[in-house]
Structure formats: structure tokens, C-alpha cells
Motif scaffolding. Sequence first.
Motif, short mmCIF file in Angstrom:
data_model
loop_
_atom_site.label_atom_id
_atom_site.label_comp_id
_atom_site.label_asym_id
_atom_site.label_seq_id
_atom_site.Cartn_x
_atom_site.Cartn_y
_atom_site.Cartn_z
N TRP A 61 0.82 -1.39 0.00
CA TRP A 61 0.08 0.07 -0.05
C TRP A 61 0.87 1.44 0.00
O TRP A 61 2.02 1.18 0.20
N ASP A 62 0.21 2.41 -0.33
CA ASP A 62 0.90 3.86 -0.34
C ASP A 62 -0.09 4.75 0.12
O ASP A 62 -1.17 4.86 -0.30
N VAL A 63 0.41 5.52 1.08
CA VAL A 63 -0.40 6.58 1.64
C VAL A 63 0.44 7.93 1.53
O VAL A 63 1.82 7.81 1.79
N THR A 64 -0.09 9.23 1.57
CA THR A 64 0.42 10.38 2.01
C THR A 64 -0.48 10.99 2.89
O THR A 64 -1.68 10.86 3.00
N ALA A 65 0.27 11.31 4.06
CA ALA A 65 -0.43 11.71 5.16
C ALA A 65 -0.04 13.23 5.69
O ALA A 65 1.01 13.42 5.20
#
Length: 137
Positions: A61-65
Amino acid sequence: MAQLTIRDLYDLLSRASRRRDLEQDGIRLVYDGTAIHLSTADQPDTVIATARTCGFVTGSWDVTAYQASVATVMAWMRMLDSEDLIDVSPFWASAPVLIAFTPAGGQTGAFPVIACPTAPADRRPLLRADGLPPCPE
């Protein structure tokens, strides 16, 4: 979900750059099945730090927070046993909403997500049996 020690996650997040001029600057976390890689939203291909995962393995998975939330999450993690394992996973409903941190036997901590490219593309609002949204009118 990625699973790693609280110490390794704390060390990873502590490497996130501090930028006074961009309070809501994003950090990017990428899990490839073996490690979590940290970069910034404005330089996603420049890996700042990497933490190896252990325990369970799931899909990548890949997230930007939000960068501004990192200090809160780190303060919460300082109260936990640094050798315990913690699960890190994106969580979404009709749109990406947060990244969740769940220590073994503990309560979940979370912070908002700016983007989650790995969220299901076909996500849509839940509808009642009569086809209407579950919101009060």
C-alpha cells in the motif's frame, strides 16, 4: 497492513523532515510487503528512511498523510512498549480517511490521509436496502 516494532516505526517517523513554512506538508509511506519507506509528498521518489517489517505480511500500500500529525502519533507511541509489535494500515470508507496504528492488545491511534492511491478504485457510498444513502435527511 504492515507489522513492525514500535521502536522501528518511531525511528522511521522521526526521520520525517520538519518544515516550518508548510505545516500541512505531506509525508509518504510506502509498504512493499517487506519494509515501509518514508519520503515526502513533494519528493516521493527520494526515500528518507526505511523500516523493515516483521510478523504478518499483507499486500502493498501507499499513503500520503499530513506531516503535522506525525508529532501527535509519536507522542502516543512514546507511552507504549517500544519492543511490542504494531500494525500499520490504511483505512478507508467511501474515500481514504486515515492511517491506523494498532499495537498488540492496545487501542488504535490514527492520523488523516491526504491520498491513498492503493484504495479500491470501485469504492462507492454504502446504500440502504431502498437504494438511499444511510444519512439522515
